[in-house]
Structure formats: structure tokens, C-alpha cells
Design a protein around this motif. Structure first.
Motif, PDB file in Angstrom:
ATOM      1  N   ARG A 209      -0.626  -4.377  -6.680  1.00 11.84           N
ATOM      2  CA  ARG A 209      -1.069  -3.740  -7.922  1.00 11.84           C
ATOM      3  C   ARG A 209      -0.541  -4.486  -9.146  1.00 11.84           C
ATOM      4  NH1 ARG A 209       2.091   1.281  -8.905  1.00 11.84           N
ATOM      5  NH2 ARG A 209       3.425  -0.288  -9.891  1.00 11.84           N
ATOM      6  N   ASP A 210       0.754  -4.805  -9.130  1.00 12.34           N
ATOM      7  CA  ASP A 210       1.348  -5.447 -10.293  1.00 12.34           C
ATOM      8  C   ASP A 210       0.765  -6.831 -10.522  1.00 12.34           C
ATOM      9  OD1 ASP A 210       2.855  -3.180 -10.476  1.00 12.34           O
ATOM     10  OD2 ASP A 210       4.724  -4.097  -9.755  1.00 12.34           O
ATOM     11  N   LEU A 211       0.511  -7.574  -9.454  1.00 12.72           N
ATOM     12  CA  LEU A 211      -0.079  -8.900  -9.583  1.00 12.72           C
ATOM     13  C   LEU A 211      -1.485  -8.811 -10.163  1.00 12.72           C
ATOM     14  CD1 LEU A 211      -0.187 -11.950  -9.082  1.00 12.72           C
ATOM     15  CD2 LEU A 211      -0.843 -11.460  -6.705  1.00 12.72           C
ATOM     16  N   MET A 212      -2.290  -7.877  -9.663  1.00 14.56           N
ATOM     17  CA  MET A 212      -3.660  -7.748 -10.134  1.00 14.56           C
ATOM     18  C   MET A 212      -3.701  -7.271 -11.584  1.00 14.56           C
ATOM     19  SD  MET A 212      -5.500  -6.211  -6.712  1.00 14.56           S
ATOM     20  CE  MET A 212      -7.073  -5.992  -7.532  1.00 14.56           C
ATOM     21  N   TYR A 213      -2.847  -6.285 -11.926  1.00 22.84           N
ATOM     22  CA  TYR A 213      -2.788  -5.813 -13.303  1.00 22.84           C
ATOM     23  C   TYR A 213      -2.414  -6.943 -14.250  1.00 22.84           C
ATOM     24  CZ  TYR A 213      -3.303  -0.730 -12.963  1.00 22.84           C
ATOM     25  OH  TYR A 213      -3.791   0.532 -12.819  1.00 22.84           O
TER      26      TYR A 213
END
Length: 304
Positions: A209-213
Motif C-alpha cells: 500500500r505504501d509503495l503504491m500510494y
């Protein structure tokens, strides 16, 4: 913890592999002329669970319809023949703020790259991805790099990626492309795009999630193919924070432009605004989409 089915990925460098990747590229037509200079993206707060307050109620149904009409008319003022679909969702209240033809199918273009990323970043233990994988995801989501998307599309089994997403996310209006190499021809709806972002925000393991955000938040103005990708949400709603995935290109005789993403503090809102029109409108459909998106500014302000 929900996650997409894990699988082994094989990224060979054989001649056959290269030819398959080239066949998988979806042609995206870039507009002629100059592109506005790149602007820095605003900071964004990542979702951190259920908010500790009760948000204001959503607009009444008649206000929903009035706003949807204004969005549609703003698009039509620029491109009279455009098809328009939209859904705006408030994650804090769990309500649709406005919608229009939310089940109408459109070709995803590059919006499907969010599903490709979710599938690529599916790990049993939620471990950090490798450096190379992180770079692939950033290239594909931030710069909308088609060659990287094709590499990951082939590695994930092409249409199997979409089938897994349908099962895991509960998508009801999404179908794989008829030609398995053409990932941009995947069909989806505004409602399913909202479901996709809900899954990303609430059910995706934190490393993914953090990478995609981060990648979608840092999307530059100029995409890998030279397209100005700040149409729609960035230029239409300039006072909001966002993490976006845009889509553009041609499908048969149609021009297609989409603006989608998570907006606001704590990524409160999900916005999906989809458009298509006869191919002759390719050079102005992005402006029509921006005009339509700008009509949402008051809604997002009132719902804070």
C-alpha cells in the motif's frame, strides 16, 4: 489479512520473451505540441484506519443528481458526443457522494496498472519488495510506463491478473481483454474502480500500500510517453491532495480519458471519472474531463 493469490513470477530475457512484451504494449496516442512544465505533487497523508470522528452527512439524493448533471454538462460543453460515468465515494462515512452511470463499462487504459501492481505485490508474509520490484512499480504507476506494465502483465499470467482481482476484490463489472496481450482493453466501471481503491486503502498489506500510494502521489506532470497527465483531478481540483492513476489512449474508433484516485486528508475520497468519445476528439477530451472534474470542488469542500 486479505491478499491476492501469490505466485511465482518468471521474468526471462529470451528473444521470445521480448517479442511477447512488445506484442503486449497498448498504443497510447500522445498529443502534438508543447507540454506544460512539471509541477511538484502536494504531500498526502496515507490512510490510517477508521477516523475518530463522525463526518457530516452526504448530500441529499437530489443534490447528487444535480451535481452529476453539472459534471456531465461541463464535459459535453467541450465534447458533445462524450460518454461519461462517475462515482465519488466518502471513505469516512461509507457513502456515495454522487454518481452517474456507475456500471457503464469502459476500456481501462492505464488504470488497470493499479490491478497489475496489486497482483505483483502479493506476498504471503507481507515482506518488503525487492529494490527492482519497487522501481518497476514506481515506473508503472507514477510515470505510467507501458513497457514495465507489459513485463509485469506477462509475468503475472496476463488475463489471470484480472480474474484474480475479480475474485479477490469482488469486482462485478470488470472483464479481461479479448486479446490477452492488450491489457489496456480490460473493461471496468466507475463502481469497480472505487472498489479497487477501497481495497488498496483498507485491505492491502502496508508495504504494498505504501509503495503504491507513494508512486501515485508522486506522479509527475509529464508521463513516460510525453503525455501531460495532470488532466482531470490535478488540474481540475488544484487545492486537493491526491494519489492518482490516469488513463488515456484509443480503443478502436474511440478516444478514452480517465481520471481516478484517492483525494484529501487521510485519503478520504475516492474519485473515478471516466470518459470516451469518437477518436476525432482525442486532442480535447482531456480538457473536457478536467472541466467535468472541476465541478466536484464544492462537494469535496462541503464534505470535509
Amino acid at each position: 489479512m486479505n491478499r491476492l493469490t501469490a505466485r511465482n513470477r518468471v521474468l526471462g530475457c529470451t528473444v521470445l520473451g521480448v517479442s511477447v512484451l512488445l506484442a503486449g504494449l497498448v498504443s497510447a496516442q500522445s498529443r502534438n505540441g508543447s507540454v506544460r512544465s512539471e509541477a511538484a505533487a502536494p504531500s498526502i497523508a496515507l490512510p490510517s484506519g477508521t477516523p475518530p470522528y463522525v463526518a457530516p452527512p452526504a448530500p441529499a439524493p437530489d443534490e447528487h443528481a444535480e451535481l452529476a448533471t453539472r459534471v456531465q454538462q461541463a464535459v459535453w460543453a467541450v465534447v458533445p458526443d462524450a460518454e461519461v460515468a462517475m462515482q465519488v465515494y466518502d471513505r469516512h462515512t461509507g457513502t456515495e457522494l454522487t454518481g452517474l452511470d456507475t456500471e457503464r463499462p469502459f476500456s481501462t487504459m492505464s488504470v488497470v496498472k493499479v490491478l497489475i501492481a496489486l497482483d505483483t505485490l502479493s506476498w504471503d508474509d507481507g515482506a518488503e519488495p525487492s529494490h527492482d520490484t519497487q522501481q518497476e512499480i514506481r515506473d508503472m504507476l507514477a510515470d505510467s510506463h507501458d513497457a514495465t506494465a507489459s513485463t509485469l502483465w506477462v509475468a503475472g499470467g496476463r488475463n489471470d491478473i484480472v480474474e484474480r482481482a475479480i475474485d479477490e476484490l469482488g469486482l462485478t463489472g470488470t472483464t479481461p481483454p479479448r486479446r490477452s496481450g492488450e491489457w489496456g482493453s480490460t473493461q471496468t466501471t466507475a463502481a469497480d474502480i472505487v472498489t479497487m481503491y477501497q481495497y488498496l486503502a483498507a485491505k492491502t498489506p502496508a508495504p504494498a500500500r505504501d509503495l503504491m500510494y507513494s508512486a501515485m502521489h508522486q506522479a509527475p506532470r509529464v508521463a513516460a510517453d510525453g503525455t501531460d497527465q495532470y488532466f482531470g483531478i490535478p488540474d481540475g481540483l488544484p487545492d486537493t491532495t491526491w494519489a492518482i492513476k490516469q488513463g488515456w489512449g484509443t480503443s478502436g474508433a474511440e478516444a478514452v480519458y480517465h481520471t481516478t484516485g484517492l483525494l484529501g486528508a487521510d485519503s478520504r475520497y475516492v474519485v473515478a471519472l471516466l470518459t470516451s468519445a469518437p477518436a476525432q476528439y482525442y486532442d480535447v477530451l482531456d480538457d473536457a474531463l478536467t472541466a467535468g472534474t472541476s465541478q466536484l470542488a464544492g462537494l469535496l469542500t462541503q464534505s470535509r
